[in-house]
Enzyme design. Structure first.
Site, PDB file in Angstrom:
ATOM      1  N   LYS A 169       0.765  -1.323  -0.038  1.00  0.00           N
ATOM      2  CA  LYS A 169       0.013   0.020   0.095  1.00  0.00           C
ATOM      3  C   LYS A 169       0.788   1.281   0.074  1.00  0.00           C
ATOM      4  O   LYS A 169       1.340   1.611   1.148  1.00  0.00           O
ATOM      5  CB  LYS A 169      -0.998  -0.066   1.086  1.00  0.00           C
ATOM      6  CG  LYS A 169      -2.105   1.074   1.104  1.00  0.00           C
ATOM      7  CD  LYS A 169      -2.394   1.793   2.185  1.00  0.00           C
ATOM      8  CE  LYS A 169      -1.573   3.169   2.539  1.00  0.00           C
ATOM      9  NZ  LYS A 169      -1.250   4.090   2.090  1.00  0.00           N
ATOM     10  N   GLY A 200      -4.341   3.585  -1.622  1.00  0.00           N
ATOM     11  CA  GLY A 200      -5.414   3.804  -0.951  1.00  0.00           C
ATOM     12  C   GLY A 200      -5.244   4.642   0.309  1.00  0.00           C
ATOM     13  O   GLY A 200      -3.955   4.666   0.809  1.00  0.00           O
ATOM     14  N   GLY A 202      -4.565   5.370   4.334  1.00  0.00           N
ATOM     15  CA  GLY A 202      -3.960   4.602   5.364  1.00  0.00           C
ATOM     16  C   GLY A 202      -5.077   4.146   6.041  1.00  0.00           C
ATOM     17  O   GLY A 202      -4.925   3.137   6.497  1.00  0.00           O
ATOM     18  N   GLU A 203      -5.781   5.082   6.669  1.00  0.00           N
ATOM     19  CA  GLU A 203      -6.884   4.503   7.719  1.00  0.00           C
ATOM     20  C   GLU A 203      -7.890   3.555   6.908  1.00  0.00           C
ATOM     21  O   GLU A 203      -8.599   2.970   7.674  1.00  0.00           O
ATOM     22  CB  GLU A 203      -7.484   5.794   8.406  1.00  0.00           C
ATOM     23  CG  GLU A 203      -8.283   6.638   7.406  1.00  0.00           C
ATOM     24  CD  GLU A 203      -7.750   7.672   6.788  1.00  0.00           C
ATOM     25  OE1 GLU A 203      -6.437   7.502   6.591  1.00  0.00           O
ATOM     26  OE2 GLU A 203      -8.115   8.558   6.236  1.00  0.00           O
ATOM     27  N   VAL A 205      -7.117   1.212   3.596  1.00  0.00           N
ATOM     28  CA  VAL A 205      -6.241   0.239   3.089  1.00  0.00           C
ATOM     29  C   VAL A 205      -5.333  -0.427   3.877  1.00  0.00           C
ATOM     30  O   VAL A 205      -5.192  -1.455   4.076  1.00  0.00           O
ATOM     31  CB  VAL A 205      -6.033   0.431   1.697  1.00  0.00           C
ATOM     32  CG1 VAL A 205      -5.105  -0.402   1.020  1.00  0.00           C
ATOM     33  CG2 VAL A 205      -6.991   0.833   0.617  1.00  0.00           C
ATOM     34  N   GLY A 206      -4.832   0.854   4.533  1.00  0.00           N
ATOM     35  CA  GLY A 206      -3.524   0.294   5.549  1.00  0.00           C
ATOM     36  C   GLY A 206      -4.047  -0.326   6.660  1.00  0.00           C
ATOM     37  O   GLY A 206      -3.464  -1.367   7.276  1.00  0.00           O
ATOM     38  N   GLU A 244      10.125   1.473  10.188  1.00  0.00           N
ATOM     39  CA  GLU A 244      11.074   2.429   9.977  1.00  0.00           C
ATOM     40  C   GLU A 244      10.365   3.751  10.030  1.00  0.00           C
ATOM     41  O   GLU A 244       9.446   4.148   9.431  1.00  0.00           O
ATOM     42  CB  GLU A 244      11.458   2.428   8.307  1.00  0.00           C
ATOM     43  CG  GLU A 244      12.301   1.147   8.310  1.00  0.00           C
ATOM     44  CD  GLU A 244      13.886   0.881   8.824  1.00  0.00           C
ATOM     45  OE1 GLU A 244      14.153   1.841   9.349  1.00  0.00           O
ATOM     46  OE2 GLU A 244      14.220  -0.209   8.802  1.00  0.00           O
ATOM     47  N   CYS A 278      13.599  11.160   6.852  1.00  0.00           N
ATOM     48  CA  CYS A 278      13.571  10.764   8.332  1.00  0.00           C
ATOM     49  C   CYS A 278      15.123  11.018   8.953  1.00  0.00           C
ATOM     50  O   CYS A 278      14.972  11.089  10.155  1.00  0.00           O
ATOM     51  CB  CYS A 278      13.319   9.578   8.268  1.00  0.00           C
ATOM     52  SG  CYS A 278      14.197   8.458   7.049  1.00  0.00           S
ATOM     53  N   GLU A 378       9.856  16.245  15.050  1.00  0.00           N
ATOM     54  CA  GLU A 378      10.084  16.051  13.799  1.00  0.00           C
ATOM     55  C   GLU A 378       9.586  16.948  13.100  1.00  0.00           C
ATOM     56  O   GLU A 378       8.144  17.077  13.040  1.00  0.00           O
ATOM     57  CB  GLU A 378       9.890  14.630  13.331  1.00  0.00           C
ATOM     58  CG  GLU A 378      10.306  14.323  11.873  1.00  0.00           C
ATOM     59  CD  GLU A 378      10.086  13.023  11.254  1.00  0.00           C
ATOM     60  OE1 GLU A 378       8.908  12.704  11.561  1.00  0.00           O
ATOM     61  OE2 GLU A 378      11.185  12.276  10.815  1.00  0.00           O
TER      62      GLU A 378
HETATM   63  P1  NAD Z   1       2.606   8.694   7.404  1.00  0.00           P
HETATM   64  O1  NAD Z   1       3.042   8.083   8.608  1.00  0.00           O
HETATM   65  O2  NAD Z   1       1.671   9.762   7.739  1.00  0.00           O
HETATM   66  O3  NAD Z   1       1.955   7.942   6.278  1.00  0.00           O
HETATM   67  C1  NAD Z   1       2.902   6.645   5.839  1.00  0.00           C
HETATM   68  C2  NAD Z   1       1.985   5.584   5.015  1.00  0.00           C
HETATM   69  O4  NAD Z   1       1.211   5.134   6.131  1.00  0.00           O
HETATM   70  C3  NAD Z   1       1.263   6.249   4.051  1.00  0.00           C
HETATM   71  O5  NAD Z   1       1.038   5.281   3.202  1.00  0.00           O
HETATM   72  C4  NAD Z   1      -0.309   6.624   4.852  1.00  0.00           C
HETATM   73  O6  NAD Z   1      -1.308   6.166   3.987  1.00  0.00           O
HETATM   74  C5  NAD Z   1      -0.071   5.272   5.817  1.00  0.00           C
HETATM   75  N1  NAD Z   1      -0.984   5.206   7.067  1.00  0.00           N
HETATM   76  C6  NAD Z   1      -1.749   6.115   7.563  1.00  0.00           C
HETATM   77  N2  NAD Z   1      -2.558   5.983   8.365  1.00  0.00           N
HETATM   78  C7  NAD Z   1      -2.372   4.606   8.600  1.00  0.00           C
HETATM   79  C8  NAD Z   1      -3.002   3.685   9.297  1.00  0.00           C
HETATM   80  N3  NAD Z   1      -3.779   3.896  10.331  1.00  0.00           N
HETATM   81  N4  NAD Z   1      -2.824   2.195   9.061  1.00  0.00           N
HETATM   82  C9  NAD Z   1      -1.907   2.058   8.380  1.00  0.00           C
HETATM   83  N5  NAD Z   1      -1.486   2.811   7.434  1.00  0.00           N
HETATM   84  C10 NAD Z   1      -1.638   4.094   7.436  1.00  0.00           C
HETATM   85  O7  NAD Z   1       3.988   9.262   7.064  1.00  0.00           O
HETATM   86  P2  NAD Z   1       4.344  10.154   5.552  1.00  0.00           P
HETATM   87  O8  NAD Z   1       3.793  11.704   5.989  1.00  0.00           O
HETATM   88  O9  NAD Z   1       3.975   9.615   4.497  1.00  0.00           O
HETATM   89  O10 NAD Z   1       5.789  10.249   5.562  1.00  0.00           O
HETATM   90  C11 NAD Z   1       6.800  10.986   6.636  1.00  0.00           C
HETATM   91  C12 NAD Z   1       7.159  10.092   7.663  1.00  0.00           C
HETATM   92  O11 NAD Z   1       7.841   8.918   7.440  1.00  0.00           O
HETATM   93  C13 NAD Z   1       8.017  10.763   8.490  1.00  0.00           C
HETATM   94  O12 NAD Z   1       7.735  10.638  10.126  1.00  0.00           O
HETATM   95  C14 NAD Z   1       9.236  10.144   8.308  1.00  0.00           C
HETATM   96  O13 NAD Z   1      10.331  10.436   9.443  1.00  0.00           O
HETATM   97  C15 NAD Z   1       8.961   8.874   8.135  1.00  0.00           C
HETATM   98  N6  NAD Z   1      10.440   8.146   7.215  1.00  0.00           N
HETATM   99  C16 NAD Z   1      10.947   7.207   7.972  1.00  0.00           C
HETATM  100  C17 NAD Z   1      11.807   6.579   7.071  1.00  0.00           C
HETATM  101  C18 NAD Z   1      12.667   5.560   7.634  1.00  0.00           C
HETATM  102  O14 NAD Z   1      13.429   4.916   6.960  1.00  0.00           O
HETATM  103  N7  NAD Z   1      12.862   5.251   9.121  1.00  0.00           N
HETATM  104  C19 NAD Z   1      11.883   6.885   5.657  1.00  0.00           C
HETATM  105  C20 NAD Z   1      11.034   7.893   5.197  1.00  0.00           C
HETATM  106  C21 NAD Z   1      10.189   8.417   5.926  1.00  0.00           C
END
Ligand code: NAD
Length: 472
Positions: A169, A200, A202-203, A205-206, A244, A278, A378
């Site tokens: 996803k 899709g 996150g809340e 499909v995730g 991650e 990140c 962050e």
């Molecule tokens: P996010 O956590 O908002 O979203 C990441 C993914 O999770 C998206 O695909 C989103 O649709 C999905 N998601 C959202 N709610 C969900 C739920 N309840 N259940 C399952 N999936 C859900 O993050 P973002 O804004 O897309 O990315 C930025 C964040 O990612 C920053 O905090 C950054 O530090 C982190 N990041 C970490 C790494 C690493 O390798 N450690 C790398 C890149 C980004």
């Protein structure tokens, strides 16, 4: 205008059951430039079912067969490198200099996984037992928008190397990167169901993937807040997880460092991927005895940073991914000032050189204490904080005084000394006098930056489970 109307299930592009249309934007202008039709929970269930059907046969493929598949996937993604680059620049405004590296990374992770697999022993002897490493089953993968293409390929590479099947996803904001990558992966001709890609929310499909009883493993890259929710969901059926998550990485500049080299490199670390990384080195720790000198160099270095058109090869800082993210960064710049930090460069509002788009002024704060909001949370934008320390022990204590532990940087003229400092920092990776990447080394975080590691042997084993076999 882009119209992305299909998802990928069971080896075919199909129209989603989900009906929602989601606007895509060009962040450099703020204009809508396309729409994606999103998958829903029913699509997620269909994708999991396809991956479950494909698992028994795929898990029995030989190592040589999977090495060959990974090499084919590499070639197919490599062939679309320019299209991936274009999608990265247009979709989230990645500066072209950064996007070029990321576009290459999407294919190289597949070749790296093939190399690891070639040398990996799935069977080992432990005393009288034979220990066999077995694939976990169906793996759910959830990626963020800031290098979605690379994360899709990296996670899928490890799953395929292990013999797992996948439901991916991607971020709803990454539909273009996902489209190009999906077309490329399809070209490689894997058996149907081995990988499925359902863009899709996150809340929706995730959530469906991370609560599904047939999903054995979740590999997630994204924010710490969502990672926490995923960990909770996964606990119901004891899914294995790799998380991650976020970071607030320290850049420890030791008192013997050449500040004219160290400070510009520290700002490069803070502003990488326009600050939307990140691993961004946003807490710059400087010796109190050299504060005035460090501030003067930081002011000059920030003035040299080019912000604007992501297609300009000189641009270091492009736009924020969304209007919401732009607002969020502005909010932190305000809070920084309200809590008593002093602006050395940048500040609120658009940079003078641009009139539209979600651009932020490359910002440096000084007089920052490590307990201020801008040093703890962050920000995910080009905002760096200078924090003074008294001596080496104080620098290490400040570096470690954070809920995160993803990455750290140490800069010094004395490499053995820098190594001693690095050994005392709680972070998954420490870079000494460099910003380089090593794809064969494990990547991941301590503390609230995550659980588990990706890349190399550790990344492969995150999709495997040991089974011990004893005979009389
Ligand atoms: P996010 O956590 O908002 O979203 C990441 C993914 O999770 C998206 O695909 C989103 O649709 C999905 N998601 C959202 N709610 C969900 C739920 N309840 N259940 C399952 N999936 C859900 O993050 P973002 O804004 O897309 O990315 C930025 C964040 O990612 C920053 O905090 C950054 O530090 C982190 N990041 C970490 C790494 C690493 O390798 N450690 C790398 C890149 C980004």
């Amino acid at each position: 205008m882009y119209a992305i109307n299909q998802i990928y299930i069971d080896g075919a592009f199909v129209t989603p059951h989900g009906q929602e249309l989601y606007d895509l934007h060009n962040p450099a202008t703020g204009e809508v430039n396309g729409q994606v039709r999103l998958a829903d929970a029913e699509d997620a269930r269909r994708a999991v079912a396809a991956a479950k059907r494909a698992f028994p046969a795929f898990s029995r493929t030989s190592k040589a067969e999977r090495v060959a598949l990974l090499r084919r996937l590499h070639d197919a993604v490599k062939a679309r490198e320019n299209d991936i680059l274009e999608a990265l620049v247009e979709e989230y405004g990645a500066p072209v200099s950064r996007a070029a590296w990321m576009a290459g990374h999407a294919s190289s992770v597949l070749a790296d996984a093939a190399d690891v697999l070639e040398h990996y022993a799935f069977e080992q002897q432990a005393g009288r037992a034979l220990v066999r490493m077995e694939p976990l089953g169906v793996a759910g993968m959830i990626t963020p928008w800031n290098n979605d293409a690379g994360f899709i390929c990296g996670k899928l590479a490890a799953a395929i190397a292990a013999g797992c099947t996948a439901v991916i996803k991607p971020s709803e904001m990454s539909a273009r990167q996902t489209q190009v990558v999906t077309e490329a992966l399809h070209e490689a001709g894997l058996p149907p169901g081995v990988f499925n890609i359902v863009t899709g929310r996150g809340e929706v499909v995730g959530e469906a993937i991370t609560t599904h009883p047939d999903v054995a493993k979740v590999s997630f890259t994204g924010s710490t807040a969502v990672g926490r929710a995923i960990l909770r969901n996964a606990s119901e059926t004891f899914k294995r997880v790799t998380l991650e998550l976020g970071g607030k990485s320290p850049v420890v500049i030791l008192d013997d460092a050449n500040l004219r080299e160290a400070i510009p490199m520290a700002l490069q670390a803070a502003y990488m991927n326009s600050g939307q990384a990140c691993i961004a080195g946003t807490r710059i720790l400087i010796p109190a005895s050299r504060k005035a000198e460090a501030e003067a160099i930081a002011r000059d270095a920030a003035a040299q940073i080019k912000v604007g058109d992501p297609r300009d090869t000189e641009t270091a800082v492009g736009p924020m991914v969304s209007a919401k993210q732009w607002e969020r960064v502005q909010h932190y710049i305000r809070i920084g000032q309200e809590e008593g930090a002093r602006l050395l460069a940048g500040g609120e509002g658009l940079p003078g050189s641009v009139q539209r788009g979600w651009f932020v002024r490359p910002t440096v704060f000084t007089d920052v204490r490590n307990d201020m909001t801008i040093a703890r949370e962050e920000i995910f934008g080009p905002v760096a904080s200078l924090i003074t320390y008294d001596d080496e022990a104080d620098a290490i204590a400040i570096a470690n005084d954070t809920p995160y532990g993803l990455q750290a940087y140490v800069m010094s003229a004395d490499v053995p000394r820098a190594e001693r400092v690095a050994s005392q920092i709680t972070a998954g990776r420490v870079l000494i006098n460099t910003l380089s990447h090593e794809p064969k080394a494990p990547f991941g975080g301590f503390k609230q930056s995550g659980i588990g590691r990706e890349n190399g042997r550790f990344g492969l084993e995150a999709f495997l489970e040991p089974k011990s076999i004893l005979m009389p």
